[in-house]
Design an enzyme around this catalytic site. Structure first.
Site, PDB file in Angstrom:
ATOM      1  N   CYS A 248       0.810  -1.222   0.000  1.00 33.42           N
ATOM      2  CA  CYS A 248       0.000   0.000   0.000  1.00 33.42           C
ATOM      3  C   CYS A 248       0.847   1.277   0.000  1.00 33.42           C
ATOM      4  CB  CYS A 248      -0.996   0.007   1.158  1.00 33.42           C
ATOM      5  SG  CYS A 248      -0.304  -0.161   2.804  1.00 33.42           S
TER       6      CYS A 248
ATOM      7  N   ASP B 117      -7.449   5.590  -1.578  1.00 35.23           N
ATOM      8  CA  ASP B 117      -7.110   4.406  -0.788  1.00 35.23           C
ATOM      9  C   ASP B 117      -6.640   3.291  -1.714  1.00 35.23           C
ATOM     10  OD1 ASP B 117      -7.014   2.225   0.903  1.00 35.23           O
ATOM     11  OD2 ASP B 117      -8.896   2.694   1.919  1.00 35.23           O
TER      12      ASP B 117
ATOM     13  N   HIS C 113      -6.172   0.219  -0.989  1.00 29.52           N
ATOM     14  CA  HIS C 113      -6.552  -1.097  -0.491  1.00 29.52           C
ATOM     15  C   HIS C 113      -7.733  -1.690  -1.255  1.00 29.52           C
ATOM     16  CE1 HIS C 113      -4.231   0.738   2.793  1.00 29.52           C
ATOM     17  NE2 HIS C 113      -3.821  -0.493   3.006  1.00 29.52           N
TER      18      HIS C 113
END
Length: 392
Positions: free
Chosen positions: A75, A280, A282
């Site tokens: 990430c 994000d 993820h």
């Protein structure tokens, strides 16, 4: 967060919005200000135009035998990609460039995007970042911090001759102006040493003039990505830094902030009120082969902003600023002094014009290593026989 057939499922703990909330508070996105009430379409278009790098699966194995996906560990590497991608988008296409989902391939934009595809041959691919991380003491598959990814990108940028960008990572919470001016204009220029071919680029838009823009001293100026790694508290962000942190998004040079929660990185692109706006990484998506003429880039653009309270931010972050030319850098220094270093009793970082005399001399990274050719190109490194351990 996972992505299936256009539907997003968010992990618990992430405050996500299907759209920007209706609020009279201004929304700042990477140096631009919008009204969430009156500029909604412009705001949405700006946000969706940012490049969104996420976890991917089924890409060519790193090192030939290493991981073929980065879910669970990549990430921060993806966040570093997003910050650098924003820098290169502004550099090559201009800050006002916007993504059009019309099936047409904007050549400059597509070339920027291709630098980040999940192939070893791409300058800033997950393969290159993870492999170069070994030089920073990180095994492939090990989670990076903000400083580590900045240091790795600094090394990889040397080999992107098209962009001719230099990355300076300001350590010890300190920006030394003349170190940076020397890096961007001085004889330590690695492309001067390596004989790189200069390409075209122009203020605020598509390529028109030489990227090595003239500085006031008469020398040439290489465009700059300045990254400032910071720790703004012990376990939680100290409230004395919050105003300064938000102020960074108002600078025209802003390319965002990488950070997040412990071992859970985000790329922050702006704020409204007491909330930060972020992308994000993820989300696990399949690898997209951008060299395939039938491929599309929709998976690199996120329709929906994510929000979190600024007080939830982990104190370990890195702030990024892009300066196309010397005037941009001078303006950044003036704004930083006015709003951050001189305006606060406890400044988020410090600035000095000259390097303190008791510090060791500044040695910029050139990418030159002893070899038969004088230096080793990233794209020519042979890592096919190396084995890597996937950590956590």
């Amino acid at each position: 967060m996972d992505y299936v057939d256009g539907t997003f499922t968010y992990e618990s703990g992430t405050v996500a919005a299907a759209d920007f909330p209706q609020t009279e508070e201004p929304v700042y996105i990477l140096g631009k200000v919008y009204s969430a009430l009156h500029d909604r379409e412009e705001l949405r278009h700006d946000f969706v135009s940012r490049l969104w790098m996420t976890y991917r699966r089924n890409f060519p194995a790193i090192g030939g035998t290493g991981p073929s996906g980065d879910t669970g560990w990549g990430c921060m590497l993806r966040c570093g990609q997003m910050m650098l991608a924003q820098t290169l988008l502004v550099h090559h296409c201009g800050r006002d460039w916007r993504w059009l989902d019309d099936g047409q391939r904007d050549k400059l934009y597509w070339k920027v995007l291709s630098l980040f595809q999940d192939k070893k041959s791409a300058n800033f691919s997950i393969q290159q970042i993870a492999s170069m991380g070994v030089s920073e003491g990180k095994a492939v598959g090990q989670w990076f911090g903000p400083n580590t990814v900045a240091q790795v990108l600094k090394k990889l940028a040397v080999y992107d001759e098209w962009s001719n960008l230099v990355i300076h990572v300001a350590m010890d919470n300190t920006v030394i102006e003349n170190d940076i001016r020397g890096l961007c204009m001085g004889s330590t220029d690695s492309c001067d040493i390596m004989g790189c071919q200069n390409v075209k680029g122009a203020e605020g838009g598509p390529s028109q003039t030489n990227h090595r823009l003239k500085g006031k001293s008469g020398g040439s100026w290489k465009p700059l990505l300045l990254v400032i790694p910071l720790r703004l508290g012990l376990t939680d962000i100290n409230s004395v830094y919050i105003d300064s942190l938000k102020r960074c998004f108002t600078f025209k040079q802003s390319v965002g902030i990488i950070g997040g929660r412990p071992n859970h990185a985000h790329w922050f692109v702006g704020f409204l009120g007491d909330k930060l706006v972020f992308l994000d990484p993820h989300t696990t998506q399949g690898m997209t082969d951008l060299d395939d003429p039938t491929s599309n880039d929709q998976s690199y653009h996120c329709q929906y902003p994510s929000l979190m309270k600024v007080t939830e931010l982990d104190p370990s972050i890195a702030v990024g600023f892009y300066c196309r030319n010397e005037d941009d850098f001078t303006d950044f220094c003036c704004q930083a002094r006015k709003h951050i270093t001189d305006a606060k009793k406890t400044p988020m970082f410090e600035m000095f014009q000259d390097r303190p005399s008791h510090w060791p001399p500044y040695e910029p990274y050139t990418g030159l290593t002893p070899s038969t050719t004088g230096f080793t190109e990233v794209g020519s490194q042979d890592d096919s026989d190396e084995e890597f351990e996937l950590v956590g």
